[in-house]
Write a protein that holds these residues in place. Structure first.
Motif, PDB file in Angstrom:
ATOM      1  N   MET A   1      -1.014  -4.483   1.815  1.00 14.60           N
ATOM      2  CA  MET A   1      -0.604  -5.444   0.787  1.00 14.60           C
ATOM      3  C   MET A   1      -0.992  -6.861   1.204  1.00 14.60           C
ATOM      4  O   MET A   1      -1.494  -7.637   0.385  1.00 14.60           O
TER       5      MET A   1
ATOM      6  N   GLN B   1       8.685  -6.714  -0.401  1.00 16.13           N
ATOM      7  CA  GLN B   1       7.590  -6.001  -1.078  1.00 16.13           C
ATOM      8  C   GLN B   1       7.432  -6.452  -2.525  1.00 16.13           C
ATOM      9  O   GLN B   1       6.320  -6.624  -3.009  1.00 16.13           O
TER      10      GLN B   1
ATOM     11  N   ARG C   1       4.143  -8.220  -4.153  1.00  9.10           N
ATOM     12  CA  ARG C   1       3.484  -7.754  -5.379  1.00  9.10           C
ATOM     13  C   ARG C   1       3.368  -8.886  -6.396  1.00  9.10           C
ATOM     14  O   ARG C   1       2.342  -9.025  -7.062  1.00  9.10           O
TER      15      ARG C   1
ATOM     16  N   LYS D   1      -0.123 -10.363  -7.808  1.00  9.66           N
ATOM     17  CA  LYS D   1      -0.367 -10.426  -9.253  1.00  9.66           C
ATOM     18  C   LYS D   1      -0.739 -11.852  -9.668  1.00  9.66           C
ATOM     19  O   LYS D   1      -1.677 -12.057 -10.444  1.00  9.66           O
TER      20      LYS D   1
END
Length: 128
Positions: free
Chosen positions: A4, A42, A46, A50
């Motif tokens: 990530m 997390q 994200r 985005k």
């Protein structure tokens, strides 16, 4: 490196975000709790990914490529090719582009366009 975090860094570079702005984004996402994306949850990671992905400029296809893909679609609708997809068109066109990917074979685009136009205009003969 965490996948990530790697994705965030890739998106950061693609969007042209410098480190100072990156730190500001991380602080904003975390509510001021951290200045590093490794310190984000997390869900926050994200959200940051985005945000960066939405900031990446969209690349417009060159007109000649749009024409090639349009001709391929016309061939599909005429029943002269089985699959109406960019991937199928790319695979076919590689034969005429010295094995290069269509997008990277700009010098061949005009010839490919003419080949597809001729194919589209060719009358099928029944040899029964």
């Amino acid at each position: 490196m965490n996948p990530m975090i790697k994705a965030i860094k890739t998106a950061q570079r693609a969007a042209g975000i410098d480190q100072v702005c990156h730190v500001k984004n991380v602080k904003q996402i975390s509510g001021g709790l951290t200045n590093s994306c490794t310190g984000l949850t997390q869900n926050q990671q994200r959200a940051l990914l985005k945000r960066y992905q939405q900031m990446v400029p969209k690349q417009e296809l060159p007109k000649q490529l749009k024409l090639i893909y349009s001709l391929w679609g016309q061939l599909a609708r005429a029943g002269k090719v089985k699959q109406d997809s960019k991937q199928a068109c790319d695979a076919f066109c590689e034969k005429f582009c010295d094995g290069k990917r269509l997008y990277n074979a700009e010098g061949h685009w005009q010839a490919v366009t003419e080949i597809l136009k001729q194919w589209l205009n060719r009358k099928e003969t029944n040899h029964a």
